[in-house]
Structures are given as C-alpha cells and as structure tokens.
Scaffold this motif. Structure first.
Motif, PDB file in Angstrom:
ATOM      1  N   VAL A  55       0.842  -1.205   0.000  1.00 27.98           N
ATOM      2  CA  VAL A  55       0.000   0.000   0.000  1.00 27.98           C
ATOM      3  C   VAL A  55       0.873   1.249   0.000  1.00 27.98           C
ATOM      4  CG1 VAL A  55      -1.783   1.279   1.233  1.00 27.98           C
ATOM      5  CG2 VAL A  55      -1.856  -1.218   1.192  1.00 27.98           C
ATOM      6  N   GLU A  56       1.948   1.235   0.775  1.00 32.24           N
ATOM      7  CA  GLU A  56       2.856   2.377   0.802  1.00 32.24           C
ATOM      8  C   GLU A  56       3.364   2.702  -0.601  1.00 32.24           C
ATOM      9  OE1 GLU A  56       7.399   3.285   2.135  1.00 32.24           O
ATOM     10  OE2 GLU A  56       6.221   2.083   3.521  1.00 32.24           O
ATOM     11  N   ASN A  57       3.760   1.689  -1.340  1.00 31.13           N
ATOM     12  CA  ASN A  57       4.250   1.907  -2.703  1.00 31.13           C
ATOM     13  C   ASN A  57       3.185   2.559  -3.569  1.00 31.13           C
ATOM     14  OD1 ASN A  57       6.578   0.655  -1.899  1.00 31.13           O
ATOM     15  ND2 ASN A  57       6.175  -1.269  -2.961  1.00 31.13           N
ATOM     16  N   THR A  58       1.955   2.088  -3.443  1.00 31.07           N
ATOM     17  CA  THR A  58       0.860   2.647  -4.235  1.00 31.07           C
ATOM     18  C   THR A  58       0.616   4.108  -3.880  1.00 31.07           C
ATOM     19  OG1 THR A  58      -0.214   0.482  -4.417  1.00 31.07           O
ATOM     20  CG2 THR A  58      -1.599   2.415  -4.780  1.00 31.07           C
ATOM     21  N   LEU A  59       0.637   4.425  -2.595  1.00 30.75           N
ATOM     22  CA  LEU A  59       0.395   5.801  -2.160  1.00 30.75           C
ATOM     23  C   LEU A  59       1.514   6.740  -2.605  1.00 30.75           C
ATOM     24  CD1 LEU A  59      -0.947   5.100   1.438  1.00 30.75           C
ATOM     25  CD2 LEU A  59      -2.274   5.830  -0.558  1.00 30.75           C
ATOM     26  N   VAL A  60       2.750   6.269  -2.555  1.00 33.28           N
ATOM     27  CA  VAL A  60       3.870   7.089  -3.025  1.00 33.28           C
ATOM     28  C   VAL A  60       3.742   7.335  -4.523  1.00 33.28           C
ATOM     29  CG1 VAL A  60       6.369   7.116  -3.404  1.00 33.28           C
ATOM     30  CG2 VAL A  60       5.453   6.440  -1.181  1.00 33.28           C
ATOM     31  N   ASP A  61       3.377   6.314  -5.273  1.00 33.73           N
ATOM     32  CA  ASP A  61       3.186   6.481  -6.718  1.00 33.73           C
ATOM     33  C   ASP A  61       2.086   7.506  -7.002  1.00 33.73           C
ATOM     34  OD1 ASP A  61       5.155   4.638  -7.153  1.00 33.73           O
ATOM     35  OD2 ASP A  61       3.824   3.003  -7.759  1.00 33.73           O
ATOM     36  N   ARG A  62       1.004   7.456  -6.237  1.00 28.26           N
ATOM     37  CA  ARG A  62      -0.083   8.426  -6.417  1.00 28.26           C
ATOM     38  C   ARG A  62       0.423   9.849  -6.163  1.00 28.26           C
ATOM     39  NH1 ARG A  62      -5.441   6.236  -3.228  1.00 28.26           N
ATOM     40  NH2 ARG A  62      -5.942   4.452  -4.573  1.00 28.26           N
ATOM     41  N   CYS A  63       1.211  10.007  -5.127  1.00 26.63           N
ATOM     42  CA  CYS A  63       1.748  11.317  -4.772  1.00 26.63           C
ATOM     43  C   CYS A  63       2.611  11.878  -5.903  1.00 26.63           C
ATOM     44  CB  CYS A  63       2.558  11.188  -3.479  1.00 26.63           C
ATOM     45  SG  CYS A  63       3.470  12.669  -2.988  1.00 26.63           S
ATOM     46  N   PHE A 294       2.236  -2.894  15.983  1.00 24.13           N
ATOM     47  CA  PHE A 294       2.575  -1.679  15.258  1.00 24.13           C
ATOM     48  C   PHE A 294       2.204  -1.834  13.790  1.00 24.13           C
ATOM     49  CE2 PHE A 294       4.922   1.690  13.381  1.00 24.13           C
ATOM     50  CZ  PHE A 294       5.272   2.598  14.371  1.00 24.13           C
ATOM     51  N   MET A 295       2.576  -2.974  13.196  1.00 23.37           N
ATOM     52  CA  MET A 295       2.288  -3.202  11.783  1.00 23.37           C
ATOM     53  C   MET A 295       0.799  -3.382  11.542  1.00 23.37           C
ATOM     54  SD  MET A 295       5.174  -2.743  10.520  1.00 23.37           S
ATOM     55  CE  MET A 295       4.531  -2.915   8.873  1.00 23.37           C
ATOM     56  N   SER A 296       0.080  -3.961  12.497  1.00 14.48           N
ATOM     57  CA  SER A 296      -1.364  -4.116  12.349  1.00 14.48           C
ATOM     58  C   SER A 296      -2.047  -2.758  12.293  1.00 14.48           C
ATOM     59  CB  SER A 296      -1.919  -4.944  13.515  1.00 14.48           C
ATOM     60  OG  SER A 296      -3.326  -5.073  13.411  1.00 14.48           O
ATOM     61  N   LYS A 297      -1.656  -1.847  13.184  1.00 16.61           N
ATOM     62  CA  LYS A 297      -2.224  -0.493  13.172  1.00 16.61           C
ATOM     63  C   LYS A 297      -1.804   0.260  11.906  1.00 16.61           C
ATOM     64  CE  LYS A 297      -2.370  -0.189  18.212  1.00 16.61           C
ATOM     65  NZ  LYS A 297      -1.802   0.447  19.426  1.00 16.61           N
ATOM     66  N   ALA A 298      -0.555   0.054  11.486  1.00 14.13           N
ATOM     67  CA  ALA A 298      -0.084   0.720  10.269  1.00 14.13           C
ATOM     68  C   ALA A 298      -0.891   0.265   9.061  1.00 14.13           C
ATOM     69  CB  ALA A 298       1.397   0.416  10.056  1.00 14.13           C
ATOM     70  N   LEU A 299      -1.222  -1.018   8.996  1.00 12.41           N
ATOM     71  CA  LEU A 299      -2.013  -1.518   7.866  1.00 12.41           C
ATOM     72  C   LEU A 299      -3.400  -0.890   7.864  1.00 12.41           C
ATOM     73  CD1 LEU A 299      -2.296  -3.344   5.433  1.00 12.41           C
ATOM     74  CD2 LEU A 299      -2.993  -5.197   6.980  1.00 12.41           C
ATOM     75  N   GLY A 300      -3.995  -0.746   9.059  1.00  8.87           N
ATOM     76  CA  GLY A 300      -5.303  -0.103   9.128  1.00  8.87           C
ATOM     77  C   GLY A 300      -5.250   1.327   8.606  1.00  8.87           C
ATOM     78  N   ARG A 301      -4.238   2.093   9.020  1.00 15.85           N
ATOM     79  CA  ARG A 301      -4.107   3.471   8.533  1.00 15.85           C
ATOM     80  C   ARG A 301      -3.824   3.503   7.035  1.00 15.85           C
ATOM     81  NH1 ARG A 301      -1.538   4.164  13.773  1.00 15.85           N
ATOM     82  NH2 ARG A 301       0.490   3.642  12.877  1.00 15.85           N
ATOM     83  N   ALA A 302      -2.983   2.573   6.572  1.00 22.86           N
ATOM     84  CA  ALA A 302      -2.635   2.537   5.144  1.00 22.86           C
ATOM     85  C   ALA A 302      -3.876   2.255   4.294  1.00 22.86           C
ATOM     86  CB  ALA A 302      -1.567   1.485   4.908  1.00 22.86           C
ATOM     87  N   GLN A 303      -4.706   1.340   4.743  1.00 25.16           N
ATOM     88  CA  GLN A 303      -5.925   1.006   3.984  1.00 25.16           C
ATOM     89  C   GLN A 303      -6.895   2.164   3.970  1.00 25.16           C
ATOM     90  OE1 GLN A 303      -6.891  -2.623   6.093  1.00 25.16           O
ATOM     91  NE2 GLN A 303      -5.950  -3.910   4.511  1.00 25.16           N
ATOM     92  N   GLN A 304      -6.991   2.912   5.081  1.00 27.10           N
ATOM     93  CA  GLN A 304      -7.845   4.095   5.114  1.00 27.10           C
ATOM     94  C   GLN A 304      -7.359   5.142   4.109  1.00 27.10           C
ATOM     95  OE1 GLN A 304      -7.865   5.385   9.200  1.00 27.10           O
ATOM     96  NE2 GLN A 304      -9.373   3.850   9.837  1.00 27.10           N
ATOM     97  N   LEU A 305      -6.045   5.368   4.081  1.00 28.69           N
ATOM     98  CA  LEU A 305      -5.481   6.320   3.123  1.00 28.69           C
ATOM     99  C   LEU A 305      -5.738   5.885   1.692  1.00 28.69           C
ATOM    100  CD1 LEU A 305      -2.084   6.993   4.929  1.00 28.69           C
ATOM    101  CD2 LEU A 305      -3.939   8.659   4.617  1.00 28.69           C
ATOM    102  N   LEU A 306      -5.599   4.589   1.445  1.00 28.99           N
ATOM    103  CA  LEU A 306      -5.830   4.071   0.111  1.00 28.99           C
ATOM    104  C   LEU A 306      -7.278   4.266  -0.334  1.00 28.99           C
ATOM    105  CD1 LEU A 306      -4.270   2.501  -2.131  1.00 28.99           C
ATOM    106  CD2 LEU A 306      -5.155   0.398  -1.117  1.00 28.99           C
ATOM    107  N   ALA A 307      -8.210   4.116   0.609  1.00 26.40           N
ATOM    108  CA  ALA A 307      -9.620   4.262   0.290  1.00 26.40           C
ATOM    109  C   ALA A 307     -10.004   5.702  -0.039  1.00 26.40           C
ATOM    110  CB  ALA A 307     -10.481   3.745   1.456  1.00 26.40           C
ATOM    111  N   LEU A 308      -9.224   6.646   0.483  1.00 25.53           N
ATOM    112  CA  LEU A 308      -9.510   8.053   0.209  1.00 25.53           C
ATOM    113  C   LEU A 308      -9.280   8.412  -1.264  1.00 25.53           C
ATOM    114  CD1 LEU A 308      -7.964   9.756   3.379  1.00 25.53           C
ATOM    115  CD2 LEU A 308     -10.388   9.353   2.867  1.00 25.53           C
ATOM    116  N   GLY A 309      -8.508   7.565  -1.954  1.00 29.37           N
ATOM    117  CA  GLY A 309      -8.224   7.806  -3.372  1.00 29.37           C
ATOM    118  C   GLY A 309      -7.254   8.930  -3.559  1.00 29.37           C
TER     119      GLY A 309
END
Length: 309
Positions: A55-63, A294-309
C-alpha cells in the motif's frame, strides 16, 4: 520501490524453529511457550509488513503522479546474494554433484540490459525527481542508532509524508523493525559462534578432513571455497578439463559430507542454531509482539489512506 536507507529482507521466517530445542539438552533452554508466541508474532508481523509496504508503494506512486512526475524503478537490477553455504552437502548430493560448482550447470549469462529510462535522465531531472520522492535526504530524516550504525528514513517528499501518515512514530518503527529484521539474526549468529559444542564438532570435522588429506579447513564454508579454486584455471571451453575438475570437486565434497556425518556436525549445528534463535525469540517476545501490533495499526491506517483515493 526504495524502502529504507539501509534495506534488508526479513531474515527470520516461519521455520520449524523449536523442534530441535529440547534435543539440545542445555540448562539454558528458553521458555518454549514464549518462543512459540514470539515466532507466531514474527510470522504474522511479516505478512502485515508485506501488505503495508504494498500500500505504501501505491500511495507514493499516487503522490508522484499528482505532481505530474513519471514513475521510475530506482532499485535497478537485482544484486546476487553474497550469502555463502555454510552447511556440508548431503552424501548423495556430494556424490552426484559435488558442491554444484561446475560452470556448465550455470544458466548462460544474458547480455547487459539496455539503460533504463531512469539511467537516461539528465542529472538535473534525476535530482528533481529524487527530491520530490524523498525530500532532503541529507537533513530531513529520522534515524535509529542500533549501536554500530544507523538506519534512516526520509521525513520529506512523497515517501516521508506517506510513511509519517502510515506509521506515525517512525523512530519507534525503525527500532522495532531493526530488531526483527537484523538484531535477532545478529545475536543468534554471535551465540552460534560462541557455542562450545559447535566448536568441538567443527574441530572434529576439521580433524576428519585432515585425515582425508585435506588439512587446514576450519569449517564447511572453507571447504567449499577451497573447491571453488579447482575451476580457477580451467578454460570453460575445455570439456575434458572441466570433467577432471568436477571429479576433484566431487571428491572434495564427498569428504566434507562424510566427515559431517561421522562427526554429527550437521545435527549439532541445527540444534545450536535452533536453540540460539529460540533464546532470542523468548528474550525479545515483548518487542516482537509490539512490532506485530505496530504493523497491524499501520495496515489499518494505510488502507484508510488508500480508500480516500
């Protein structure tokens, strides 16, 4: 994608780590329940991390795309692993293939690939893209000092902003991630080097090899390196020469394998490594569990960011 400044693959996987602990018969046997819990947390955390990084890679690419920038592969060609094989081969493998060093067994080398689009960019464009992606990597970073070096991550650019949004406390993430990807392995390696039982087994193996006319070899890794020299002066086009070299390699590998069997070096090594890793897992259970959470919470935040488009 470019991950951390000092990149590393996850070095500990879901192996059957605890099976040989009881067989070691050591008074220092770690709490098996704690080691099992830590191993389960480690395995779960590894899968969570894989999903977070995707997800991080996808968000960086979007940016970057939002700034009108193309996407480049900055990782370049894969670098072959420098990891050596420290185990003696099984007798049957040694009898058939030796160590597998015969150059005729290697796939043909492909031609050098053409320069990538990134490599063809003018220096000024590379600098502009790098700053957009990572920010000022000379000053705008967060670092964790692990005792004999540092691991760092950018705070600026698309990567830095994305990581801050996903992980929050980057220093704590770097600390926990370093522990699970590097510190555990380093501590295990040191414990293995210091183990008296393994040292005795290696001494017995070395004496066995000396008795077979192969003196001066401290361990199976040295035997393998010694065998590699067999091919040093052989012309790759000289089929008969390669056949002779292979026969010598097989002879060397078979001696190694036989000595490993007679001295129980393989068994001792596996038990010592399992014991050392279990000790580290049990000792660091709290931090390993914290890393998983830590990674479980990070995944939750990452998925929320991804859903924002």
């Amino acid at each position: 994608m470019f991950a951390w400044f000092r990149r590393s693959a996850l070095l500990i996987g879901g192996v059957a780590l605890l099976a040989g602990i009881a067989a070691c018969g050591s008074d220092d046997t770690p709490d098996p329940a704690a080691a099992r819990r830590a191993q389960a947390a480690l395995d779960t955390g590894a899968e969570l991390k894989r999903q977070v990084l995707a997800v991080e890679n996808t968000l960086v690419d979007r940016c970057l795309t939002a700034q009108g920038l193309p996407l480049y592969d900055l990782d370049g060609a894969a670098v072959p692993s420098s990891r050596q094989n420290f185990e003696s081969p099984p007798v049957e493998t040694a009898r058939l293939l030796g160590y597998g060093l015969d150059p005729r067994r290697r796939p043909p080398e492909s031609e050098k690939p053409p320069r990538s689009a990134w490599e063809r960019l003018p220096d000024a464009e590379r600098l502009r893209y790098t700053r957009a992606r990572f920010g000022d990597m000379d000053s705008d970073v967060v670092s964790y000092d692990f005792g004999h070096g540092q691991i760092s991550s950018p705070l600026g650019g698309c990567v830095g902003r994305t990581r801050l949004a996903i992980y929050g406390d980057l220093h704590e993430f770097l600390r926990l991630d370093w522990l699970v990807t590097n510190q555990l392995k380093e501590a295990r390696a040191q414990a293995v080097r210091d183990d008296e039982g393994l040292s005795q087994a290696l001494s017995s193996w070395s004496a066995c090899m000396r008795d077979k006319g192969r003196p001066g070899l401290a361990d199976p890794a040295a035997a393998r390196r010694n065998a590699e020299e067999i091919y040093a002066d052989v012309d790759p086009a000289d089929r008969a020469g390669l056949d002779r070299a292979l026969a010598r390699e097989i002879e060397a590998a078979l001696a190694d394998a036989t000595c490993a069997d007679t001295t129980r070096l393989r068994e001792v090594s596996q038990q010592v490594r399992a014991q050392a890793m279990a000790e580290q897992l049990a000792a660091h259970e709290a931090d390993i569990v914290a890393w998983r959470e830590f990674m479980s919470k990070a995944l939750g935040r990452a998925q929320q960011l991804l859903a924002l488009g």
